[in-house]
Design a protein around this motif. Structure first.
Motif, mmCIF file in Angstrom:
data_model
loop_
_atom_site.group_PDB
_atom_site.id
_atom_site.type_symbol
_atom_site.label_atom_id
_atom_site.label_comp_id
_atom_site.label_asym_id
_atom_site.label_seq_id
_atom_site.Cartn_x
_atom_site.Cartn_y
_atom_site.Cartn_z
ATOM 1 N N LEU A 1 4.623 10.587 -1.789
ATOM 2 C CA LEU A 1 3.896 9.597 -1.061
ATOM 3 C C LEU A 1 3.508 8.378 -1.634
ATOM 4 N N ARG A 2 3.294 8.459 -3.012
ATOM 5 C CA ARG A 2 2.883 7.347 -4.073
ATOM 6 C C ARG A 2 3.945 6.577 -3.931
ATOM 7 N N GLU B 1 0.712 -1.340 0.006
ATOM 8 C CA GLU B 1 0.036 0.048 0.049
ATOM 9 C C GLU B 1 0.957 1.206 0.088
ATOM 10 N N SER B 2 0.628 2.134 -0.854
ATOM 11 C CA SER B 2 1.291 3.452 -1.061
ATOM 12 C C SER B 2 1.011 4.227 0.352
ATOM 13 N N CYS B 3 1.890 5.287 0.700
ATOM 14 C CA CYS B 3 1.605 6.376 1.692
ATOM 15 C C CYS B 3 0.279 6.997 1.500
ATOM 16 N N LEU B 4 0.476 7.167 -0.117
ATOM 17 C CA LEU B 4 -0.629 8.196 -0.383
ATOM 18 C C LEU B 4 -2.292 7.680 -0.079
ATOM 19 N N ASP B 5 -2.332 6.073 -0.359
ATOM 20 C CA ASP B 5 -3.432 5.707 -0.057
ATOM 21 C C ASP B 5 -3.594 5.544 1.328
ATOM 22 N N ARG C 1 1.269 10.650 8.494
ATOM 23 C CA ARG C 1 0.897 12.034 8.616
ATOM 24 C C ARG C 1 2.434 12.818 8.827
ATOM 25 N N ARG C 2 3.214 12.070 9.611
ATOM 26 C CA ARG C 2 4.514 12.559 9.855
ATOM 27 C C ARG C 2 5.287 12.529 8.422
ATOM 28 N N VAL C 3 5.283 11.514 7.568
ATOM 29 C CA VAL C 3 5.910 11.704 6.438
ATOM 30 C C VAL C 3 5.335 12.910 5.449
ATOM 31 N N HIS C 4 4.088 13.066 5.633
ATOM 32 C CA HIS C 4 3.364 13.955 5.074
ATOM 33 C C HIS C 4 3.979 15.550 5.668
ATOM 34 N N ASP C 5 3.973 15.458 6.859
ATOM 35 C CA ASP C 5 4.408 16.711 7.569
ATOM 36 C C ASP C 5 5.893 17.003 6.928
ATOM 37 N N ILE C 6 6.743 16.222 6.858
ATOM 38 C CA ILE C 6 8.157 16.246 6.610
ATOM 39 C C ILE C 6 8.313 16.843 5.020
#
Lengths: 273, 341
Positions: free
Chosen positions: B168-169, A3-7, B148-153
């Motif tokens: 993220l993908r 699963e990707s982080c985006l999902d 969420r932490r990865v997104h924040d970075i």
């Protein structure tokens, strides 16, 4: 397969949390105590761990129309220290707030929604944890399990290897439980002295590996003006102060209004674990 | 169809002699080499010296040595990624060991030092540097991965929404709970890479953390089973690294020598890492002595001992083990909202 982080990120916004009632802590936890995670409260005796657990047992019942989970709680008491009168007192206050939205959710109903089990020794604790799968399938509304305290009965086992073995067993079962059920697990732990590099330091009981397996560790400390500090981080060396709270008759409240610079005030306040 | 032995020894031995060997179950060049010369001499009625000469010719024909120059050309084709953390990259450059294809690294430290944060940063830096053309597989054993932490970075780095989404993908996450599941995940990756289908373009695998998935092994038998699984895992990691150039960074936990809650027999599965004399100032690693031989570089993340360093977010990265050069090098990094810098 992967699963990707985006999902995950797109699905995560739908996840619901159990509010702690403290703005700073809720902000740090992105809304509150997360389901399917292990959260630990650690502090010296009398710094608010049990009060927070009681408060969470009620907060989990927050109506959906107010952004809550409308769930129930299971309180596993190892210290035989559960105070139903205090729970009723907290519930009465919440009744005045939530009663307008759901009139039938009165204080008595809220107290009834907190299931209680006493586990004064380790065999009973293990037996209860093992039977939780069945219990949760019968009671799917349960969204919060509190173990107050995890370390109390475990520390009665003097043989370290045996204690670790039991702790591993408990962790294994708790992790399995969280994988299979949409439920949050909150445990409490005490502080102890430990000899590290020839110096005695204060650290949470049950060792580093236990700390490694936790998802969140939240520390409560005593501060000035009968306030308590909230600190986050896995160890004393890496923790950070994020806010203050007060324990009042009506429950746990923010100590200082956020608009008046709570964060700065909290940093100024002397903290004592 | 000609047998391997005919191809290998057709010049030295007659057809009759080869048939004699085959009838005595010496039907491959390998069996010919491993059979005693005296036995071969008796079978095909040739003097011992002649048998020795034939074996020598066989070795010369089939074993090819590679020159260092040719090897260097192979090395030049390897992609170097770097960690994206300036001070760390500088230190790794000094010891000639930048993050690149086929590295197997271990990242260790006591709890709360920022291992997970560093792994998030490595994931983000990797996908950003490759412009999201290469992917990272993050194996989460603690049920603790915070997207969420990865997104924040990513947001702190002022990336626009499209770039953030692409990054993220490119970071794939899989939650595992036991060593068996990790093995299954890596086996699957190995199969996909071998089949060369629309293969996952995964070039970096991060594991956070390996000890956490061994919590279910409590009895002696289970611990021994766990040791077997660890060996299989080490072998698979090596295969993926050498054959398919996948780089690994595997998180491990350190504990204090005097931690009474850590019993080496229980946690280290009977294998304490006592290969080096330890002082009271050193922490011990989990997963035991065997695992300590798997990685080629071990980095430790520590709180700086220097009391002048008042900043809580500063961490010391130390090279604990380096198979290809000096160890003991250190550098300072800072944990910020934008990850480790």
């Amino acid at each position: 397969m992967y699963e990707s982080c985006l999902d995950t990120f797109n699905n995560e916004s739908a996840n619901q949390k159990i509010t702690t009632g403290i703005k700073e802590l809720d902000d740090y936890l992105h809304g509150g105590i997360a389901l399917r995670k292990i959260t630990e409260f650690v502090s010296k005796s009398g710094n608010g761990k049990t009060q927070m657990c009681l408060q969470l047992s009620l907060n989990v019942q927050r109506p959906k129309s107010l952004g809550g989970l409308e769930g129930k709680a299971l309180y596993i008491d190892t210290r035989q220290d559960f105070n139903p009168l205090r729970l009723k007192e907290l519930a009465t206050h919440l009744e005045s707030r939530w009663g307008k939205v759901i009139p039938e959710l009165n204080a008595t109903k809220m107290v009834q929604n907190v299931n209680y089990v006493c586990c004064p020794n380790v065999p009973k604790l293990i037996a209860n944890i093992l039977s939780l799968d069945r219990f949760l399938s019968e009671q799917p509304d349960i969204k919060l399990i509190v173990i107050d305290s995890l370390s109390f009965s475990l520390r009665m086992i003097e043989e370290i290897a045996e204690r670790n073995s039991v702790l591993f067993e408990l962790h294994n079962n708790m992790r399995r439980l969280l994988r299979n059920n949409d439920v949050a697990l909150v445990v409490t732990n005490e502080l102890t002295h430990r000899l590290v590099r020839n110096r005695f330091t204060i650290s949470p009981a049950l060792g580093d590996f236990h700390g490694h397996l936790l998802n969140e560790r939240i520390w409560f400390s005593r501060a000035q003006n009968s306030c308590h500090g909230i600190l986050v981080g896995k160890t004393l060396q890496s923790h950070k102060l994020i806010g203050l709270f007060k324990i009042k008759h009506d429950g746990i409240n923010n100590a200082i209004d956020r608009t008046h610079g709570n964060h700065k005030a909290a940093k100024r306040t002397k903290m004592s674990l | 169809m000609e047998s391997d032995l005919v191809v290998a020894l057709g010049g030295e031995l007659s057809e009759y002699e080869i048939n004699l060997l085959v009838r005595n179950f010496i039907d491959t060049p390998n069996k010919f080499m491993t059979t005693e010369s005296s036995k071969l001499s008796g079978l095909i009625k040739k003097p011992l010296d002649a048998i020795g000469e034939i074996k020598l010719q066989l070795i010369k024909r089939h074993i090819k040595f590679q020159t260092l120059y040719q090897r260097n050309e192979d090395i030049m084709s390897i992609s170097q990624y770097g960690t994206g953390i300036e001070t760390l990259d500088r230190m790794l450059k000094n010891i000639l060991l930048p993050l690149q294809d086929n590295r197997v690294w271990e990242l260790c430290g006591i709890i709360g030092t920022g291992k997970t944060e560093l792994l998030y940063t490595l994931a983000v830096n990797f996908v950003c540097k490759s412009k999201c053309t290469q992917e990272v597989l993050f194996i989460d054993t603690k049920n603790d991965f915070s997207v969420r932490r990865v997104h924040d970075i990513l947001r702190e780095r002022k990336l626009n929404k499209d770039d953030r989404d692409n990054a993220l993908r490119a970071i794939k996450v899989i939650e595992v709970h036991t060593e068996l599941t990790i093995l299954a995940v890596l086996e699957e990756l190995y199969k996909k890479l071998r089949a060369e289908r629309t293969s996952p373009n995964i070039r970096l695998v991060l594991v956070d953390s390996l000890p956490a998935c061994r919590v279910g092994f409590s009895s002696d038998d289970e611990r021994w089973e766990s040791c077997c699984l660890l060996t299989q895992l080490a072998s698979l990691v090596r295969r993926l690294a050498t054959q398919y150039h996948v780089a690994f960074v595997i998180g491990n936990l350190c504990f204090s020598q005097q931690d009474e809650n850590v019993n080496p027999d229980t946690y280290n599965y009977g294998y304490c890492d006592d290969s080096q004399p330890q002082t009271l100032q050193q922490d011990r690693l989990m997963l035991g002595r065997y695992w300590s031989t798997v990685s080629t570089l071990r980095l430790a993340l520590e709180h700086p001992q220097n009391t002048n360093c008042s900043d809580d977010d500063i961490r010391l990265v130390k090279v604990l083990k380096n198979c290809y050069g000096p160890s003991g090098e250190t550098c300072l990094v800072r944990i910020t909202d934008a990850g480790v810098v």
